[in-house]
Design a protein around this motif. Structure first.
Motif, PDB file in Angstrom:
ATOM      1  N   ARG A  15       0.620  -0.881   0.031  1.00 11.48           N
ATOM      2  CA  ARG A  15      -0.255   0.356  -0.242  1.00 11.48           C
ATOM      3  C   ARG A  15       1.066   1.344   0.118  1.00 11.48           C
ATOM      4  O   ARG A  15       0.657   2.256  -1.126  1.00 11.48           O
ATOM      5  N   ALA A  16       1.700   0.649   0.354  1.00  9.57           N
ATOM      6  CA  ALA A  16       2.777   2.477   1.022  1.00  9.57           C
ATOM      7  C   ALA A  16       3.282   2.356  -0.136  1.00  9.57           C
ATOM      8  O   ALA A  16       3.539   3.265  -1.175  1.00  9.57           O
ATOM      9  N   LEU A  17       3.825   1.733  -1.781  1.00 10.92           N
ATOM     10  CA  LEU A  17       4.813   1.876  -2.627  1.00 10.92           C
ATOM     11  C   LEU A  17       3.492   1.927  -3.550  1.00 10.92           C
ATOM     12  O   LEU A  17       3.769   3.484  -3.835  1.00 10.92           O
ATOM     13  N   ARG A  18       2.183   1.728  -3.700  1.00 13.08           N
ATOM     14  CA  ARG A  18       1.506   2.066  -4.471  1.00 13.08           C
ATOM     15  C   ARG A  18       1.444   3.780  -3.924  1.00 13.08           C
ATOM     16  O   ARG A  18       1.251   5.002  -5.049  1.00 13.08           O
ATOM     17  N   SER A  19       0.822   3.811  -3.225  1.00 10.73           N
ATOM     18  CA  SER A  19       0.566   5.324  -2.058  1.00 10.73           C
ATOM     19  C   SER A  19       1.615   6.524  -2.695  1.00 10.73           C
ATOM     20  O   SER A  19       1.657   7.416  -3.273  1.00 10.73           O
ATOM     21  N   GLY A  20       2.752   5.863  -3.265  1.00 14.86           N
ATOM     22  CA  GLY A  20       4.010   6.651  -3.570  1.00 14.86           C
ATOM     23  C   GLY A  20       4.454   6.715  -5.057  1.00 14.86           C
ATOM     24  O   GLY A  20       4.805   7.123  -5.214  1.00 14.86           O
ATOM     25  N   GLY A  21       3.104   5.879  -5.445  1.00 15.51           N
ATOM     26  CA  GLY A  21       3.367   5.996  -7.106  1.00 15.51           C
ATOM     27  C   GLY A  21       4.340   4.675  -7.785  1.00 15.51           C
ATOM     28  O   GLY A  21       4.413   5.312  -9.141  1.00 15.51           O
ATOM     29  N   TYR A  22       4.632   4.253  -6.662  1.00 18.46           N
ATOM     30  CA  TYR A  22       5.496   3.181  -7.594  1.00 18.46           C
ATOM     31  C   TYR A  22       4.899   3.308  -8.697  1.00 18.46           C
ATOM     32  O   TYR A  22       3.938   1.852  -8.477  1.00 18.46           O
ATOM     33  N   HIS A  23       5.653   2.166  -9.927  1.00 21.38           N
ATOM     34  CA  HIS A  23       4.895   1.308 -10.482  1.00 21.38           C
ATOM     35  C   HIS A  23       6.412   0.179 -11.216  1.00 21.38           C
ATOM     36  O   HIS A  23       7.536   0.904 -11.566  1.00 21.38           O
ATOM     37  N   PHE A  24       6.205  -0.782 -11.916  1.00 15.84           N
ATOM     38  CA  PHE A  24       6.938  -2.028 -12.320  1.00 15.84           C
ATOM     39  C   PHE A  24       6.463  -2.970 -13.414  1.00 15.84           C
ATOM     40  O   PHE A  24       5.720  -3.379 -12.814  1.00 15.84           O
ATOM     41  N   THR A  25       7.135  -3.434 -14.800  1.00 15.20           N
ATOM     42  CA  THR A  25       6.759  -4.477 -15.163  1.00 15.20           C
ATOM     43  C   THR A  25       7.979  -4.992 -15.055  1.00 15.20           C
ATOM     44  O   THR A  25       9.611  -5.022 -15.615  1.00 15.20           O
ATOM     45  N   THR A  26       7.769  -6.431 -14.714  1.00 11.99           N
ATOM     46  CA  THR A  26       8.211  -7.661 -14.834  1.00 11.99           C
ATOM     47  C   THR A  26       8.708  -7.564 -16.075  1.00 11.99           C
ATOM     48  O   THR A  26       7.911  -8.321 -16.981  1.00 11.99           O
ATOM     49  N   VAL A  27       9.908  -8.119 -16.720  1.00 11.90           N
ATOM     50  CA  VAL A  27      10.293  -8.669 -17.625  1.00 11.90           C
ATOM     51  C   VAL A  27      10.838 -10.202 -17.231  1.00 11.90           C
ATOM     52  O   VAL A  27      10.940 -10.625 -16.520  1.00 11.90           O
ATOM     53  N   THR A  28      11.202 -10.950 -18.825  1.00  8.77           N
ATOM     54  CA  THR A  28      11.017 -12.392 -18.222  1.00  8.77           C
ATOM     55  C   THR A  28      13.271 -12.476 -17.920  1.00  8.77           C
ATOM     56  O   THR A  28      13.605 -11.395 -17.585  1.00  8.77           O
ATOM     57  N   PRO A  29      13.332 -14.211 -17.130  1.00  8.44           N
ATOM     58  CA  PRO A  29      14.286 -13.505 -16.735  1.00  8.44           C
ATOM     59  C   PRO A  29      15.671 -13.744 -17.429  1.00  8.44           C
ATOM     60  O   PRO A  29      16.519 -12.816 -17.043  1.00  8.44           O
ATOM     61  N   ALA A  30      16.014 -13.870 -17.868  1.00  4.45           N
ATOM     62  CA  ALA A  30      17.236 -13.644 -19.602  1.00  4.45           C
ATOM     63  C   ALA A  30      16.780 -12.398 -19.174  1.00  4.45           C
ATOM     64  O   ALA A  30      18.435 -11.287 -19.296  1.00  4.45           O
TER      65      ALA A  30
END
Length: 310
Positions: free
Chosen positions: A12-27
């Protein structure tokens, strides 16, 4: 505060702070992290997305306290490393295992998660009648189940897995998304779920994995056994008008798709109509260098939808 409550508050704290991340393939993840400038985390995305080691001062004190309360941080020499990641999808954040996902109970989130959840959401959107009862088999983070629940008001959505860590994260992610209609439940396929179902969705492990890691190994010589078992389970449990939305993958050998061939044989013995298409014809190319895929010319990810007539 319990460890689960701490993880929820961290999300919740990350979301309220505007955190965003798109996860890529392991490689891709490994390749980007190998760059010299990326050896140590500089910000929240580096810590909670890229799983880079960090100096304590990189995190605001309240976030570090929550990470400690969640028992989700470990020392890495003179630095620290988060044992969880947070990824973005559909306006939500999802907690899952840190990179690299090597432990037996790792909970994976990545490009296939986005594709599967998109396919499930599209099915619910285009379905003529409302979904009243759905199951996400091998739910992992619960992303698919949550996507369905958000689009099927009033539906009972059950998220099943044999991995207790996955069920824990699915519970936290459902709370983070603000839905109380996703019920995580320990179950081997549908063994722990009774009754008929309007919708079964699944993104099962489908790789040939000599290490036999539960979150990755699909079973059998082609990695397809679990996908085929899900087809069999759906044929037994779908209600009239119900559908299976199965996102899987397979190695293509001499132009032939062993998953499609096996699925066609099974489905021909049922009353289900079905469609099958390649979503991406060439993924995980690094796997072609190993012995497990020595016969494959490419690895494709596919979408099978099987529907029972009314």
């Amino acid at each position: 505060m319990t460890t689960d409550e701490a993880l929820l508050e961290l999300g919740r704290a990350l979301r309220s702070g505007g955190y965003h991340f798109t996860t890529v393939t392991p490689a891709t993840h490994a390749r980007v992290n190998r760059r010299p400038a990326n050896a140590v985390a500089r910000d929240l995305r580096d810590v909670f997305g890229w799983s880079r080691p960090f100096h304590a001062g990189v995190l605001p004190g309240d976030l570090l306290d929550l990470l400690r309360a969640a028992e989700a941080v470990e020392q890495d020499g003179e630095l620290w490393r988060s044992r969880v990641r947070f990824s973005s999808y559909d306006g939500e954040l999802f907690v899952h295992s840190a990179f690299p996902t090597e432990a037996a109970d790792s909970v994976f989130f990545g490009p296939d998660t986005y594709r599967m959840a998109d396919a499930a959401a599209a099915y619910v959107r285009d379905r003529a009648e409302p979904v009243t009862r759905a199951v996400d088999i091998g739910c992992g983070t619960g992303a698919g189940a949550i996507a369905v629940a958000k689009r099927a008001p009033g539906a009972e959505v059950i998220a099943v897995d044999i991995n207790d860590t996955a069920l824990r994260y699915a519970r936290i992610n459902a709370a983070l998304a603000g839905t109380d209609r996703v019920t995580p439940r320990h179950s081997d396929l549908l063994s722990g779920v009774d009754g008929d179902l309007d919708l079964i969705i699944s993104n099962p492990p489908f790789m040939i994995d000599p290490a036999g890691r539960t979150y990755r190994d699909g079973g059998g010589p082609d990695g397809n056994d679990l996908s085929l078992r899900i087809i069999d389970a759906a044929a037994e449990r779908l209600a009239p008008g119900g559908a299976l939305v199965l996102f899987s993958g397979t190695g293509i050998v001499d132009g032939q798709d062993p998953l499609r061939q096996a699925a066609e044989k099974r489905l021909s013995e049922t009353d289900l109509s079905w469609t099958y298409r390649e979503v991406d014809p060439d993924v995980y190319g690094e796997e072609l260098d190993g012995d497990a895929y020595v016969r494959a010319e490419r690895i494709a990810v596919v979408l099978l939808t099987a529907t029972r007539a009314r």
